[in-house]
Design a protein around this motif. Sequence first.
Motif, mmCIF file in Angstrom:
data_model
loop_
_atom_site.group_PDB
_atom_site.id
_atom_site.type_symbol
_atom_site.label_atom_id
_atom_site.label_comp_id
_atom_site.label_asym_id
_atom_site.label_seq_id
_atom_site.Cartn_x
_atom_site.Cartn_y
_atom_site.Cartn_z
ATOM 1 N N MET A 1 0.836 -1.208 0.000
ATOM 2 C CA MET A 1 0.000 0.000 0.000
ATOM 3 C C MET A 1 0.871 1.259 0.000
ATOM 4 O O MET A 1 1.825 1.351 0.755
ATOM 5 C CB MET A 1 -0.881 -0.012 1.257
ATOM 6 C CG MET A 1 -1.758 1.208 1.382
ATOM 7 S SD MET A 1 -2.431 1.414 3.041
ATOM 8 C CE MET A 1 -1.005 1.959 3.956
ATOM 9 N N LEU A 2 0.531 2.181 -0.883
ATOM 10 C CA LEU A 2 1.238 3.463 -0.899
ATOM 11 C C LEU A 2 0.544 4.380 0.105
ATOM 12 O O LEU A 2 -0.663 4.609 0.016
ATOM 13 C CB LEU A 2 1.176 4.077 -2.307
ATOM 14 C CG LEU A 2 1.873 5.415 -2.485
ATOM 15 C CD1 LEU A 2 3.385 5.271 -2.319
ATOM 16 C CD2 LEU A 2 1.547 6.010 -3.836
ATOM 17 N N ARG A 3 1.315 4.881 1.056
ATOM 18 C CA ARG A 3 0.725 5.757 2.068
ATOM 19 C C ARG A 3 0.244 7.059 1.406
ATOM 20 O O ARG A 3 0.905 7.579 0.497
ATOM 21 C CB ARG A 3 1.739 6.072 3.149
ATOM 22 C CG ARG A 3 2.184 4.841 3.912
ATOM 23 C CD ARG A 3 3.154 5.187 4.999
ATOM 24 N NE ARG A 3 4.298 5.946 4.510
ATOM 25 C CZ ARG A 3 5.250 6.436 5.285
ATOM 26 N NH1 ARG A 3 5.206 6.252 6.578
ATOM 27 N NH2 ARG A 3 6.253 7.115 4.777
ATOM 28 N N ALA A 4 -0.888 7.575 1.890
ATOM 29 C CA ALA A 4 -1.476 8.786 1.291
ATOM 30 C C ALA A 4 -0.454 9.914 1.209
ATOM 31 O O ALA A 4 -0.388 10.643 0.228
ATOM 32 C CB ALA A 4 -2.695 9.211 2.096
ATOM 33 N N LYS A 5 0.379 10.048 2.258
ATOM 34 C CA LYS A 5 1.322 11.173 2.258
ATOM 35 C C LYS A 5 2.448 10.988 1.243
ATOM 36 O O LYS A 5 3.158 11.936 0.930
ATOM 37 C CB LYS A 5 1.886 11.408 3.655
ATOM 38 C CG LYS A 5 2.696 10.291 4.240
ATOM 39 C CD LYS A 5 3.127 10.714 5.636
ATOM 40 C CE LYS A 5 3.752 9.575 6.400
ATOM 41 N NZ LYS A 5 4.002 9.948 7.784
ATOM 42 N N ALA B 1 -1.361 13.604 -4.058
ATOM 43 C CA ALA B 1 -2.051 14.077 -2.849
ATOM 44 C C ALA B 1 -2.368 15.564 -3.028
ATOM 45 O O ALA B 1 -1.609 16.301 -3.679
ATOM 46 C CB ALA B 1 -1.190 13.854 -1.622
ATOM 47 N N VAL B 2 -3.475 15.987 -2.425
ATOM 48 C CA VAL B 2 -3.963 17.357 -2.624
ATOM 49 C C VAL B 2 -2.906 18.412 -2.280
ATOM 50 O O VAL B 2 -2.747 19.395 -3.005
ATOM 51 C CB VAL B 2 -5.236 17.579 -1.777
ATOM 52 C CG1 VAL B 2 -5.656 19.035 -1.778
ATOM 53 C CG2 VAL B 2 -6.377 16.727 -2.320
ATOM 54 N N ASP B 3 -2.167 18.198 -1.186
ATOM 55 C CA ASP B 3 -1.195 19.220 -0.776
ATOM 56 C C ASP B 3 -0.090 19.393 -1.819
ATOM 57 O O ASP B 3 0.457 20.467 -1.980
ATOM 58 C CB ASP B 3 -0.609 18.909 0.602
ATOM 59 C CG ASP B 3 0.137 17.594 0.626
ATOM 60 O OD1 ASP B 3 -0.421 16.576 0.173
ATOM 61 O OD2 ASP B 3 1.290 17.574 1.100
ATOM 62 N N TYR C 1 -4.483 9.597 -8.655
ATOM 63 C CA TYR C 1 -4.190 9.316 -7.236
ATOM 64 C C TYR C 1 -4.566 7.866 -6.922
ATOM 65 O O TYR C 1 -3.790 7.120 -6.329
ATOM 66 C CB TYR C 1 -4.978 10.288 -6.353
ATOM 67 C CG TYR C 1 -4.784 10.084 -4.861
ATOM 68 C CD1 TYR C 1 -3.964 10.935 -4.127
ATOM 69 C CD2 TYR C 1 -5.416 9.041 -4.181
ATOM 70 C CE1 TYR C 1 -3.785 10.766 -2.768
ATOM 71 C CE2 TYR C 1 -5.241 8.850 -2.820
ATOM 72 C CZ TYR C 1 -4.426 9.715 -2.122
ATOM 73 O OH TYR C 1 -4.250 9.528 -0.771
ATOM 74 N N GLN D 1 -2.961 14.596 5.000
ATOM 75 C CA GLN D 1 -2.612 14.662 3.580
ATOM 76 C C GLN D 1 -3.327 13.521 2.885
ATOM 77 O O GLN D 1 -3.562 12.474 3.491
ATOM 78 C CB GLN D 1 -1.106 14.450 3.394
ATOM 79 C CG GLN D 1 -0.227 15.554 3.935
ATOM 80 C CD GLN D 1 1.205 15.073 4.028
ATOM 81 O OE1 GLN D 1 1.556 14.346 4.942
ATOM 82 N NE2 GLN D 1 2.025 15.468 3.089
ATOM 83 N N GLY D 2 -3.615 13.702 1.632
ATOM 84 C CA GLY D 2 -4.247 12.621 0.880
ATOM 85 C C GLY D 2 -5.108 13.130 -0.242
ATOM 86 O O GLY D 2 -4.837 14.181 -0.821
ATOM 87 N N SER E 1 -1.507 6.190 8.589
ATOM 88 C CA SER E 1 -1.521 6.290 7.126
ATOM 89 C C SER E 1 -2.378 5.191 6.535
ATOM 90 O O SER E 1 -2.274 4.032 6.936
ATOM 91 C CB SER E 1 -0.106 6.157 6.559
ATOM 92 O OG SER E 1 0.433 7.408 6.283
ATOM 93 N N GLY E 2 -3.199 5.583 5.577
ATOM 94 C CA GLY E 2 -3.908 4.618 4.746
ATOM 95 C C GLY E 2 -3.692 5.035 3.310
ATOM 96 O O GLY E 2 -2.885 5.938 3.054
ATOM 97 N N SER E 3 -4.399 4.411 2.405
ATOM 98 C CA SER E 3 -4.197 4.813 1.017
ATOM 99 C C SER E 3 -4.933 6.118 0.699
ATOM 100 O O SER E 3 -4.593 6.819 -0.232
ATOM 101 C CB SER E 3 -4.658 3.707 0.068
ATOM 102 O OG SER E 3 -6.009 3.414 0.322
ATOM 103 N N LEU E 4 -5.938 6.476 1.500
ATOM 104 C CA LEU E 4 -6.694 7.694 1.231
ATOM 105 C C LEU E 4 -6.278 8.882 2.083
ATOM 106 O O LEU E 4 -6.443 10.025 1.685
ATOM 107 C CB LEU E 4 -8.195 7.440 1.454
ATOM 108 C CG LEU E 4 -8.904 6.636 0.377
ATOM 109 C CD1 LEU E 4 -10.353 6.424 0.759
ATOM 110 C CD2 LEU E 4 -8.823 7.325 -0.970
ATOM 111 N N ILE E 5 -5.761 8.597 3.279
ATOM 112 C CA ILE E 5 -5.424 9.707 4.178
ATOM 113 C C ILE E 5 -4.264 9.345 5.092
ATOM 114 O O ILE E 5 -4.148 8.196 5.531
ATOM 115 C CB ILE E 5 -6.678 10.149 4.986
ATOM 116 C CG1 ILE E 5 -6.388 11.393 5.821
ATOM 117 C CG2 ILE E 5 -7.221 9.054 5.849
ATOM 118 C CD1 ILE E 5 -7.620 12.026 6.442
ATOM 119 N N SER E 6 -3.407 10.315 5.342
ATOM 120 C CA SER E 6 -2.335 10.181 6.337
ATOM 121 C C SER E 6 -2.490 11.312 7.339
ATOM 122 O O SER E 6 -2.890 12.419 6.964
ATOM 123 C CB SER E 6 -0.955 10.328 5.684
ATOM 124 O OG SER E 6 -0.658 9.256 4.857
#
Lengths: 189, 140
Positions: A1-5, A10-12, A182, B45-46, B83-88
């Motif tokens: 799994m790729l971490r959201a950050k 990612a939006v940021d 994404y 973040q995400g 952390s997940g795939s949608l949000i950290s």
Amino acid sequence: MLRAKDNPFAVDRIRQICYEPAAESWQSLLARLAAMDYRGAIVGPCGSGKTTLCEDLQTRLQKQGLKTQYLFFSMDIHTTWREIQRVLARHFDVMLVDGADHMAWLTWRALKRRVFREKRGLVVTTHQPGLLGTWYECRTSPALLERIVSRLAPDDFIPYARILESYDRCQGNIRQALRELYDLVGCSI
Amino acid sequence: MDTLTIQLEQNKTALRPGDVVAGTVSWKLEEQVRQVELRLLWYTQGKGDEDAGLVETMTFAQPSLSDQRSFRFTLPNGPYSFSGSLISLTWTLELSTRPGDNCERKEITVSPTGREILLQGLTDEDVKLPFGLKVPTGSP
């Protein structure tokens, strides 16, 4: 799994990308806006970069020493006239209204009249032309999406055919295409 | 060019809720600023809307051009770093000058284990229903 950050889309990370005016320099754009007495509309469909351009414009106007105020309207965000009046009461040279076509018609008329009466600037973003004279028309292209993708992710990270597929599926909506990418990146690792 | 540095005690970045995060901050500035500020905060973040929470701020007013100060914050009970795939959710210490755009960040992890919690997707095996019922899988 790729971490959201760690996801390059990612939006940021997307927010860090500035608007890239097509075939016109910022110097020329600002000169044109000044010639329009800082009154004009940024027009374009959803996900074409209107908000990004509006935010970048605010930064550039502030660097020129102009005071700005920013109002945001959307399908979900409805600002009351009292709140608008509070912003209008502050000192500013140019008012930026993002999502002006989401305002009630009477509210828009009242805001425009008030800003014009005080001889201040007014820049709006809108999907359709007509509220003010068009200052800039935002357009997208597969090449633009590819440039954004190559800045966010390594050059060979996503094949061009896949970028084109996203662009077509999202009907030119860059924001939506980046959301799709994404998921693609997030699920493929 | 201005230099801002955050140094944690024993370089400890893995922390638990309620722990004390302490260390020193130092700076070398080219011009006088009004203040240097150290903030303890978390942010997400995400893919979706971002969220953030400012937990504590330490202000160093009228700082000299070059200085070193110590700091000490007590971490709250949450939220945890995850952390997940949608949000950290990330915790950080942020040192910045005012006025100015200079900013230095030091990421820390806050969780009961001291490690970032990884959110994984649930499988049918994970979702155990009572009375031996099974998770429906699409149309019959």
